[in-house]
Motif scaffolding. Sequence first.
Motif, short mmCIF file in Angstrom:
data_model
loop_
_atom_site.label_atom_id
_atom_site.label_comp_id
_atom_site.label_asym_id
_atom_site.label_seq_id
_atom_site.Cartn_x
_atom_site.Cartn_y
_atom_site.Cartn_z
N ARG A 29 0.83 -1.21 0.00
CA ARG A 29 0.00 0.00 0.00
C ARG A 29 0.86 1.26 0.00
O ARG A 29 0.62 2.18 -0.77
N GLU A 33 0.79 3.99 -2.96
CA GLU A 33 0.39 5.37 -2.66
C GLU A 33 1.54 6.34 -2.92
O GLU A 33 1.31 7.46 -3.39
N GLY A 36 1.35 7.47 -6.24
CA GLY A 36 0.15 8.22 -6.61
C GLY A 36 -1.04 7.37 -7.00
O GLY A 36 -1.99 7.88 -7.60
N PHE A 37 -1.03 6.08 -6.66
CA PHE A 37 -2.20 5.26 -6.93
C PHE A 37 -3.20 5.43 -5.79
O PHE A 37 -2.83 5.45 -4.62
N ALA A 38 -4.47 5.54 -6.16
CA ALA A 38 -5.52 5.79 -5.18
C ALA A 38 -6.32 4.51 -4.97
O ALA A 38 -6.52 3.73 -5.91
N PRO A 39 -6.79 4.27 -3.74
CA PRO A 39 -7.48 3.01 -3.45
C PRO A 39 -8.90 2.95 -4.00
O PRO A 39 -9.62 3.95 -4.02
N LEU A 40 -9.28 1.78 -4.45
CA LEU A 40 -10.66 1.51 -4.87
C LEU A 40 -11.10 0.21 -4.21
O LEU A 40 -10.29 -0.71 -4.05
N GLU A 41 -12.35 0.14 -3.77
CA GLU A 41 -12.90 -1.12 -3.28
C GLU A 41 -14.22 -1.39 -3.97
O GLU A 41 -15.07 -0.50 -4.06
N THR A 42 -14.38 -2.58 -4.47
CA THR A 42 -15.63 -2.95 -5.13
C THR A 42 -16.31 -4.05 -4.32
O THR A 42 -15.66 -4.70 -3.50
N PHE A 120 -6.43 7.76 -14.72
CA PHE A 120 -6.95 7.29 -13.45
C PHE A 120 -6.02 6.18 -12.95
O PHE A 120 -5.83 5.16 -13.61
N LYS A 121 -5.40 6.44 -11.80
CA LYS A 121 -4.46 5.48 -11.22
C LYS A 121 -5.10 4.86 -9.99
O LYS A 121 -5.29 5.56 -8.99
N ARG B 11 -22.05 -1.52 -2.66
CA ARG B 11 -21.49 -0.23 -3.04
C ARG B 11 -20.05 -0.36 -3.53
O ARG B 11 -19.30 -1.19 -3.04
N ASP B 12 -19.70 0.49 -4.49
CA ASP B 12 -18.29 0.73 -4.80
C ASP B 12 -17.81 1.85 -3.88
O ASP B 12 -18.55 2.79 -3.60
N PHE B 13 -16.55 1.74 -3.43
CA PHE B 13 -15.96 2.84 -2.68
C PHE B 13 -14.82 3.42 -3.50
O PHE B 13 -13.80 2.76 -3.71
N PRO B 15 -11.81 6.38 -4.37
CA PRO B 15 -10.63 6.74 -3.58
C PRO B 15 -10.92 7.57 -2.33
O PRO B 15 -10.41 7.25 -1.25
N VAL B 18 -12.69 5.38 0.28
CA VAL B 18 -11.80 4.38 0.89
C VAL B 18 -10.90 5.06 1.91
O VAL B 18 -10.71 4.55 3.02
N THR B 380 -6.87 11.14 -4.28
CA THR B 380 -5.58 10.48 -4.48
C THR B 380 -4.69 10.72 -3.27
O THR B 380 -4.83 11.74 -2.60
N PRO B 381 -3.78 9.80 -3.00
CA PRO B 381 -2.80 10.06 -1.94
C PRO B 381 -1.70 11.02 -2.38
O PRO B 381 -0.94 11.50 -1.54
N THR B 382 -1.63 11.33 -3.67
CA THR B 382 -0.55 12.17 -4.20
C THR B 382 -0.56 13.55 -3.55
O THR B 382 -1.59 14.22 -3.50
N GLU B 412 3.72 12.31 -8.25
CA GLU B 412 3.56 11.85 -9.61
C GLU B 412 4.22 12.84 -10.57
O GLU B 412 4.16 14.04 -10.34
N LYS B 430 -8.17 16.04 -8.69
CA LYS B 430 -7.77 14.95 -7.78
C LYS B 430 -7.53 15.45 -6.36
O LYS B 430 -7.32 14.66 -5.46
#
Lengths: 473, 473
Positions: A29, A33, A36-42, A120-121, B11-13, B15, B18, B380-382, B412, B430
């Motif tokens: 993680r 991060e 610069g990748f952002a979290p997604l949860e499905t 989109f990252k 649900r989708d969550f 960035p 999350v 984003t965490p960026t 990034e 972002k």
Amino acid sequence: MQKPSIPKGTRDFGPAQVARRQHIFNVIRRTFESFGFAPLETPTLENLSVLTGKYGDEGDQLLFKVLNSGDFAKDVTAGDLATGSKALLPKVAEKGLRYDLTVPFARYVAMNRGTLTFPFKRYQMQPVWRADRPQRGRYREFYQCDADVVGTDSLLCEAEIVLMIAQVLGGLGLHDFTIKINHRGVLRNIYQALGGEGRETDLFVAIDKLDKIGRDGVTKELLERGFSEPTIETLFALLGVEGDYEQKLERLLAGFVTAGVEPDGPRPDATEETEDAANYRGLTELTTVRDLLVASGFEQFDRLEFDPTLARGLSYYTGCIFEVKINNVQMGSVSGGGRYDNLTGSFGLPGVSGVGFSFGVDRLYDCLEALDLFTATAETPTRCLITHFDAASGRAALPLLAQLRAAGIPSELYPDATKLQKQFKYADAKGIPLVIVLGPEEIAAGVAKIKIMASGTERVLPLAEVVAALTAE
Amino acid sequence: MQKPSIPKGTRDFGPAQVARRQHIFNVIRRTFESFGFAPLETPTLENLSVLTGKYGDEGDQLLFKVLNSGDFAKDVTAGDLATGSKALLPKVAEKGLRYDLTVPFARYVAMNRGTLTFPFKRYQMQPVWRADRPQRGRYREFYQCDADVVGTDSLLCEAEIVLMIAQVLGGLGLHDFTIKINHRGVLRNIYQALGGEGRETDLFVAIDKLDKIGRDGVTKELLERGFSEPTIETLFALLGVEGDYEQKLERLLAGFVTAGVEPDGPRPDATEETEDAANYRGLTELTTVRDLLVASGFEQFDRLEFDPTLARGLSYYTGCIFEVKINNVQMGSVSGGGRYDNLTGSFGLPGVSGVGFSFGVDRLYDCLEALDLFTATAETPTRCLITHFDAASGRAALPLLAQLRAAGIPSELYPDATKLQKQFKYADAKGIPLVIVLGPEEIAAGVAKIKIMASGTERVLPLAEVVAALTAE
């Protein structure tokens, strides 16, 4: 009364295992991060209309399907039953369990096309389920950790995948690894060098088995598929080019020119970066990726191998492909990925290209265990146990307990006033490193006795100094 | 081509969501671990033999069942079909989705009885699934966060539940809350004061509805169930005692004595702590819990309410019970729990007692959102975007990018050389706070221009000082 059990291919993770797995997740993680990748949860549950047909016939078989709730059989007739399970399925189940992270990601991008900002990252670390035959290292419920960038063709993304793989493995203490890289364009050019047409897939399938069935096996299979012996000779000459990353690029280029392979020219979207480069797209892009890595200060080129035999099965990749092995461990690849041209086409949104890769957490776990690289073995986060001598000294310990916790030191007072020996056994069994003895004598003297469990050494400190002393350590 | 969708109640969550949810999980996890609770994770799939019959008839209905893999209908006959879904179920499904965290925990303890060290303090933060009718605030897939201690009767555990609830809510910025506490023994004593026998359950069920149907509704229901008017009068006098925690304890004690309630005496396992205490177990234990909280330095007694009307439905609780509300928000309880005597009896391991509680993450999320208490809104965490002017300046930016990441600043380089305006739009959409402009001019001058997106202010720094300056901030 029943003897409880868990389903085949699933696992409970006790405290020490969860802590070790969390360590792996945290390293991944942090790396994702940092880039610069952002979290997604499905959701775990997806509609079968989304899942079915995306993983081939075998995949459809391996999907876990969820029975419709309520009176699920109400629409089923005896006639349906006679036609068998496959025909029956749509009448009793409309949902299934997530099978990978790519299809849900594609579904998410397609559903949210209007609000997402591209590129989109996203990264995603969630379990997936497959009704596979369970065996060593293969589970029915396991985690994937994916990172993808969609909406850009920049080869910076490929270079950063290499950087992230190296950073994660280094962060886990896995320093002896090989990142294999290849490009579908190189495979296409090799195919062209053989003079074949329309049988690209046959070739990819055969090459993909090189690891398993060896050169003789692949030769046999290609002969059966109608390739000639001289063609196969040329194939292995090209696949077998030797040298480092750069030398292989040069030698393949020479081979393609000799074989009269038509240059495929720069990409339609070529920027300054690519337009004046050599005209075999695969070789060009692999050169650019290497240059970007050099510019980024990457110093592990001995661990990055350009492997023209890497094919990554029949998946939807169209550009660079990756695969990662940990050396000196009997284990399949721990990471892999590549560039694709059309992530969301089946959801009505064509032309979303991108590049992504995935870590297999369960395999990383097994590698770390095989190499004895886990340091944390405690069955509890507790760093400090305060003994409980009697009700009065138990209460007298409560302010100290609160101070330890406030200082960020996970701590417990043994809940019951019982034999000290039992309390020390508890600390030992759980792997608690420090025990603070606080009985009536200590309380009367205003001190605490601190025992370091690993060494058995003890020291006595004024009660007021305990938290500061432990915080300093 | 299909229009993709997700199942009802899931649900989708994205960035930002999350990140906000992770914030809640982190506060809960840190608190649980600070108190010495160790993490456990159990499989999503459980055998239906483990799940069925544990949640009542309604619960069995709401379980998601997973179709057996392969030819699931092969053993189903037309006769089976005629008998309906309920009879058909065992032939087509043997697994289901986790419905709560308590039954899997009980199953785990029973399966690992031989190797666990008791007291066993575990926490578990995982999703559960219920085929409930979806509605506002009620989902089919949602998270629970449970902490339980089994293998001790110490009331320290109850006191620490209050401490943990207060710490989690405080950590989330939710300062206006009410922790309601009661004891099943108090309810039993109240029942005895009414002179009834054998209808304890009727009474609990009615009291549990007080919030919903009010005093008149409860009175009507109790009259229907055969309680007399004077009895109901006595009931409401006892339930309605006023004052602070201590005053209510005193007034109920007086009420029990007046009503001639037989003291139930100390617990069979009484230690020094309880043996000389007053002889109504519920009141005694609630007194001890309060004393332990005082000794622990707990200062929020205005937020801890002894509520004799709290019943917590018909669940398996036998001692203290808890329920937590956030004030000034329209929302059900965000946490609840209690002590139980027999966690694992249905799995063949009787006598495992303990105490536990649970946070509802989705409700906490909704409260935080309603009260506007989330600070993080970035997609984003960026923290830092470097602009990409052309291929050469893009490459020149790579060392800076690597240094920023190494310094712990997620960063990034915009992947493509494109219009600056587009790159700033990206940062804005972002929520990236800083943009570093590094074009050919800046590179020639050995500087970088740093723009703070929120204020629009810009400054120019020597390239070599950028990382140190941003790290210091």
